[in-house]
Design an enzyme around this catalytic site. Structure first.
Site, mmCIF file in Angstrom:
data_model
loop_
_atom_site.group_PDB
_atom_site.id
_atom_site.type_symbol
_atom_site.label_atom_id
_atom_site.label_comp_id
_atom_site.label_asym_id
_atom_site.label_seq_id
_atom_site.Cartn_x
_atom_site.Cartn_y
_atom_site.Cartn_z
ATOM 1 N N ILE A 10 -110.009 -45.707 -61.864
ATOM 2 C CA ILE A 10 -108.590 -45.364 -61.680
ATOM 3 C C ILE A 10 -108.049 -45.922 -60.360
ATOM 4 C CG2 ILE A 10 -108.815 -43.106 -60.529
ATOM 5 C CD1 ILE A 10 -106.713 -42.070 -62.620
ATOM 6 N N ASN A 23 -110.212 -30.621 -55.507
ATOM 7 C CA ASN A 23 -110.585 -29.202 -55.391
ATOM 8 C C ASN A 23 -109.514 -28.530 -54.525
ATOM 9 O OD1 ASN A 23 -111.485 -29.210 -52.490
ATOM 10 N ND2 ASN A 23 -112.856 -30.767 -53.318
ATOM 11 N N GLY A 31 -117.089 -37.511 -57.210
ATOM 12 C CA GLY A 31 -116.409 -37.983 -58.423
ATOM 13 C C GLY A 31 -115.195 -38.839 -58.137
ATOM 14 N N VAL A 32 -114.170 -38.636 -58.959
ATOM 15 C CA VAL A 32 -112.965 -39.461 -58.830
ATOM 16 C C VAL A 32 -112.249 -39.170 -57.501
ATOM 17 C CG1 VAL A 32 -111.406 -37.912 -60.111
ATOM 18 C CG2 VAL A 32 -111.023 -40.377 -60.153
ATOM 19 N N ASP A 33 -112.363 -37.951 -57.033
ATOM 20 C CA ASP A 33 -111.752 -37.549 -55.754
ATOM 21 C C ASP A 33 -112.323 -38.413 -54.611
ATOM 22 O OD1 ASP A 33 -110.370 -36.061 -53.874
ATOM 23 O OD2 ASP A 33 -111.573 -34.251 -54.095
ATOM 24 N N GLY A 124 -116.050 -33.823 -65.236
ATOM 25 C CA GLY A 124 -117.231 -34.271 -64.505
ATOM 26 C C GLY A 124 -117.927 -33.073 -63.890
HETATM 27 N N1 AR6 Z 1 -112.056 -43.605 -62.035
HETATM 28 C C1 AR6 Z 1 -111.816 -42.897 -63.155
HETATM 29 N N2 AR6 Z 1 -112.511 -41.812 -63.547
HETATM 30 C C2 AR6 Z 1 -113.534 -41.447 -62.754
HETATM 31 C C3 AR6 Z 1 -113.870 -42.112 -61.563
HETATM 32 C C4 AR6 Z 1 -113.078 -43.243 -61.207
HETATM 33 N N3 AR6 Z 1 -113.301 -43.939 -60.099
HETATM 34 N N4 AR6 Z 1 -114.933 -41.490 -60.991
HETATM 35 C C5 AR6 Z 1 -115.265 -40.461 -61.801
HETATM 36 N N5 AR6 Z 1 -114.436 -40.445 -62.873
HETATM 37 P P1 AR6 Z 1 -114.891 -35.396 -61.514
HETATM 38 P P2 AR6 Z 1 -113.829 -32.696 -61.979
HETATM 39 C C6 AR6 Z 1 -114.408 -39.523 -64.016
HETATM 40 O O1 AR6 Z 1 -116.256 -34.872 -61.305
HETATM 41 O O2 AR6 Z 1 -114.788 -32.483 -63.088
HETATM 42 C C7 AR6 Z 1 -114.852 -33.431 -56.931
HETATM 43 O O3 AR6 Z 1 -115.894 -33.253 -56.025
HETATM 44 C C8 AR6 Z 1 -115.668 -38.746 -64.332
HETATM 45 O O4 AR6 Z 1 -116.589 -39.574 -65.039
HETATM 46 O O5 AR6 Z 1 -114.386 -36.456 -60.613
HETATM 47 O O6 AR6 Z 1 -112.387 -32.295 -62.165
HETATM 48 C C9 AR6 Z 1 -113.601 -32.672 -56.525
HETATM 49 O O7 AR6 Z 1 -113.450 -32.640 -55.133
HETATM 50 C C10 AR6 Z 1 -115.122 -37.621 -65.186
HETATM 51 O O8 AR6 Z 1 -114.948 -38.043 -66.543
HETATM 52 O O9 AR6 Z 1 -113.778 -34.217 -61.453
HETATM 53 C C11 AR6 Z 1 -113.878 -31.314 -57.106
HETATM 54 O O10 AR6 Z 1 -114.709 -30.550 -56.271
HETATM 55 C C12 AR6 Z 1 -113.727 -37.370 -64.583
HETATM 56 O O11 AR6 Z 1 -113.452 -38.504 -63.743
HETATM 57 C C13 AR6 Z 1 -114.611 -31.614 -58.398
HETATM 58 O O12 AR6 Z 1 -115.243 -32.878 -58.174
HETATM 59 C C14 AR6 Z 1 -113.618 -36.114 -63.728
HETATM 60 O O13 AR6 Z 1 -114.835 -35.927 -63.009
HETATM 61 C C15 AR6 Z 1 -113.679 -31.780 -59.555
HETATM 62 O O14 AR6 Z 1 -114.435 -31.916 -60.726
#
Ligand code: AR6
Length: 173
Positions: A10, A23, A31-33, A124
């Site tokens: 993204i 969060n 993750g994406v954050d 995620g």
């Molecule tokens: N581009 C697109 N999608 C992505 C990317 C990227 N670069 N990286 C990961 N994903 P998550 P959550 C996908 O864990 O479950 C963080 O620590 C990933 O494969 O990012 O809402 C925050 O600070 C998955 O399908 O977010 C919070 O503490 C999706 O993005 C917590 O994680 C969401 O995964 C939030 O958890």
């Protein structure tokens, strides 16, 4: 096509806004954050820190959304939202996930922006099952986009499995 699906990082998308699955503290994470903060640069953390805390350590409660610039990202804005942690569906996860999508689009409209990319919020680290999250996301976005021809939504998947879940949800309706 008001809703399209891509498999991509993204942080590479050149939309008006990208959504961050953050969060409540909004000070970064995994993750994406983590990817968004790395790509946007340290100014994003400063901008997040400047957002008011509404309770100790809480800048954005679950289901709400906050806006910052995108800084070094190709996207001009980041809409940070906090998805629900999955507790087996026992803690209002679906309505909270719905609110994330509605509130993100409300900020987009308030800024008079037109293109937005969503990651798979909560799917995620927060553990929301992909098929169920995709169904909520697609139903909510369809509802929000009805009568809003000027908004284009990209569902940004990070894996083919996630893409399949979103595609299934789009086909099912
Ligand atoms: N581009 C697109 N999608 C992505 C990317 C990227 N670069 N990286 C990961 N994903 P998550 P959550 C996908 O864990 O479950 C963080 O620590 C990933 O494969 O990012 O809402 C925050 O600070 C998955 O399908 O977010 C919070 O503490 C999706 O993005 C917590 O994680 C969401 O995964 C939030 O958890």
């Amino acid at each position: 096509m008001p809703i399209e699906i891509v498999t991509a990082d993204i942080t590479h998308l050149r939309t008006d806004a990208i959504v961050n699955a953050a969060n409540p503290g909004l000070l970064g994470g995994g993750g994406v954050d983590g990817a968004i903060h790395r790509a946007a640069g340290p100014a994003l953390l400063q901008a997040c820190r400047a957002l008011p805390e509404i309770a100790p350590g809480v800048r954005c409660p679950t289901g709400e959304a906050r806006l910052t610039p995108g800084f070094a990202l190709p996207a001009r804005w980041v809409i940070h939202t906090v998805g629900p942690v999955w507790y087996g569906g026992t803690r209002d996860e679906a309505p909270l996930l719905e609110r994330c999508h509605r509130n993100a689009l409300q900020l987009l409209r308030a800024q008079r922006l037109h293109t937005i990319a969503f990651p798979a919020i909560s799917c995620g680290i927060y553990g929301y099952p992909a098929a169920q999250a995709a169904a909520v996301a697609v139903a909510t976005l369809r509802d929000e986009l009805a009568g809003n021809d000027d908004i284009e939504v990209t569902l940004c998947c990070f894996s083919e499995a996630m893409r399949a879940a979103f595609q299934h949800a789009l086909n099912a309706a």
